[in-house]
Design a protein around this motif. Sequence first.
Motif, PDB file in Angstrom:
ATOM      1  N   ASP A  27       0.853  -1.197   0.000  1.00 17.58           N
ATOM      2  CA  ASP A  27       0.000   0.000   0.000  1.00 17.58           C
ATOM      3  C   ASP A  27       0.895   1.256   0.000  1.00 17.58           C
ATOM      4  O   ASP A  27       1.704   1.437   0.926  1.00 17.58           O
ATOM      5  N   SER A  82       2.719  -9.350  -3.305  1.00 17.64           N
ATOM      6  CA  SER A  82       2.025  -8.470  -2.366  1.00 17.64           C
ATOM      7  C   SER A  82       2.818  -8.408  -1.060  1.00 17.64           C
ATOM      8  O   SER A  82       3.003  -9.433  -0.381  1.00 17.64           O
ATOM      9  N   ARG A  89      -5.490   6.716  -5.203  1.00 14.75           N
ATOM     10  CA  ARG A  89      -6.521   5.816  -5.741  1.00 14.75           C
ATOM     11  C   ARG A  89      -6.447   5.624  -7.262  1.00 14.75           C
ATOM     12  O   ARG A  89      -6.352   4.475  -7.726  1.00 14.75           O
ATOM     13  N   ASN A 135      -3.404   3.675  -8.214  1.00 13.43           N
ATOM     14  CA  ASN A 135      -3.502   2.263  -7.815  1.00 13.43           C
ATOM     15  C   ASN A 135      -4.354   1.483  -8.810  1.00 13.43           C
ATOM     16  O   ASN A 135      -3.988   0.376  -9.224  1.00 13.43           O
ATOM     17  N   HIS A 136      -5.507   2.090  -9.188  1.00  8.48           N
ATOM     18  CA  HIS A 136      -6.406   1.387 -10.114  1.00  8.48           C
ATOM     19  C   HIS A 136      -5.720   1.143 -11.452  1.00  8.48           C
ATOM     20  O   HIS A 136      -5.871   0.080 -12.052  1.00  8.48           O
ATOM     21  N   TYR A 172      -3.426  -1.742 -10.957  1.00  6.02           N
ATOM     22  CA  TYR A 172      -4.127  -3.040 -10.934  1.00  6.02           C
ATOM     23  C   TYR A 172      -4.418  -3.496 -12.361  1.00  6.02           C
ATOM     24  O   TYR A 172      -4.293  -4.666 -12.698  1.00  6.02           O
ATOM     25  N   GLN A 173      -4.824  -2.506 -13.181  1.00 11.35           N
ATOM     26  CA  GLN A 173      -5.164  -2.796 -14.571  1.00 11.35           C
ATOM     27  C   GLN A 173      -3.917  -3.276 -15.334  1.00 11.35           C
ATOM     28  O   GLN A 173      -3.951  -4.279 -16.039  1.00 11.35           O
ATOM     29  N   GLN A 228      -3.665  -7.507 -11.432  1.00  9.17           N
ATOM     30  CA  GLN A 228      -3.858  -7.961 -10.048  1.00  9.17           C
ATOM     31  C   GLN A 228      -4.443  -6.841  -9.215  1.00  9.17           C
ATOM     32  O   GLN A 228      -3.975  -5.695  -9.318  1.00  9.17           O
ATOM     33  N   ASP A 229      -5.435  -7.172  -8.395  1.00  8.84           N
ATOM     34  CA  ASP A 229      -6.029  -6.179  -7.496  1.00  8.84           C
ATOM     35  C   ASP A 229      -5.409  -6.379  -6.103  1.00  8.84           C
ATOM     36  O   ASP A 229      -5.593  -7.427  -5.481  1.00  8.84           O
ATOM     37  N   GLY A 278      -6.021  -4.538  -3.476  1.00  9.64           N
ATOM     38  CA  GLY A 278      -6.990  -4.190  -2.435  1.00  9.64           C
ATOM     39  C   GLY A 278      -6.543  -3.128  -1.455  1.00  9.64           C
ATOM     40  O   GLY A 278      -6.823  -3.221  -0.269  1.00  9.64           O
ATOM     41  N   TRP A 279      -5.885  -2.117  -1.946  1.00  3.74           N
ATOM     42  CA  TRP A 279      -5.389  -1.090  -1.035  1.00  3.74           C
ATOM     43  C   TRP A 279      -6.432  -0.040  -0.662  1.00  3.74           C
ATOM     44  O   TRP A 279      -6.154   0.819   0.164  1.00  3.74           O
TER      45      TRP A 279
END
Length: 374
Positions: free
Chosen positions: A213, A280, A357, A360-361, A364-365, A369-370, A372-373
């Motif tokens: 995170d 992670s 945010r 981060n998104h 993930y894209q 992998q997500d 989940g932060w």
Amino acid sequence: MGCSGCRVRLNFGKALSRVSVFLTMVLIFTYFFYCLTGFCDSVPRTLYSQGALEGDYDTLDDRRRILEERRPRLFPPRNRSASADAQQVDAAGGLAQRMLEPEGTPSNGIPVSNTFGTKRFPQAIIIGVKKGGTRALLEFLRVHPDVRAFGAEPHFFDRFYDKGLEWYRNLMPRTLDGQITMEKTPSYFVTKEAPGRVCTMNCQTKLIVVVRDPVTRAVSDYTQTLSKNPGLPSFQSLALKNSSTGLVDTTWSAVRIGLYAKHLENWLQHFPLSHFLFVSGERLVSDPAGEMGRVQDFLGLKRVVSDKHFYFNQTKGFPCLKKPEGSSRPRCLGKSKGRPHPQIPSEVLQRLRDFYRPFNHRFYQMSGQDFGWD
Ligand SMILES: Nc1ncnc2c1ncn2[C@@H]1O[C@H](COP(=O)(O)OS(=O)(=O)O)[C@@H](OP(=O)(O)O)[C@H]1O
């Protein structure tokens, strides 16, 4: 009478010169003997001093690691598991055969040979991220009999690139066929020139990024700087340009490092996504064996490191190794890993969470992998 005195002096002179020739021969022989056994390798000492200056890891541990690196791992540490023992027997069994064969020639054609293994460029590098859990990952990997790693951070692709590739390879521990050479330097992930340079060495290099995170990572980064410089301004005054507007200061490295999507974009100019493994940092703490399973699969290694290698140390509050490499006693990471963070006002943390945010998104894209932060 006079002449017999001359003869005595002459004989004494001859004896003296023979003794000195003999001693010189002994010295030369001893030197060559040590060179043959690998002790004359040039060791870039500046790097070790550099490593010690980093202060990111236990310096004593590091000295032990450096000594360990100079010794090829032919036999397992005592008390290894039966399956690991079996693998080591295979490795040692193949050794006599390999010693009779011509020395290995690495892919770039320059042979670096010796009696016990070969110094190779790393086939896999932990490139980031700073404070993500990179030391934990490397130490967990070193338990694997087929992984040999340089213990300190070589910083070749960011700070010491002008020393040349041979300097870099010379730092690496010797490996036998089938063993993987590794190193970790978390600053590579945020170094603009690093991807091109790694690709110049070998475009097939596997790249591991431990991500965490970015808000917690920034606080961890700040905690480290604060430990070295207690007079540091507050976290909020460094993270925000202006407390009333709440504008985040992206020029502060503790903030900038967390823009994972931006740094990954740079790496993707040189390497396809399939060359990356994103670990992670959170799961490396909550489920080290699970995360290590993924890492071993990615590296094409047998799943040797498993839950039986870890225990949760209540005092430390982190997973520790039951039997780290080269030791049969349980060991946790040093004091600078897993230390308490200072209290940061919740509105500052929230401001940073909102700021990260969209990045981060995007990350993930890109990574698929997500984490989940949010
Ligand atoms: N098993 C275990 N033991 C101790 N610490 C662990 C472990 N696994 C992950 N971590 C987390 O690793 C964080 C330090 O990350 P790095 O090793 O990448 O730091 S560094 O960049 O090399 O300085 C460190 O950050 P802090 O908690 O802020 O100290 C830890 O949270």
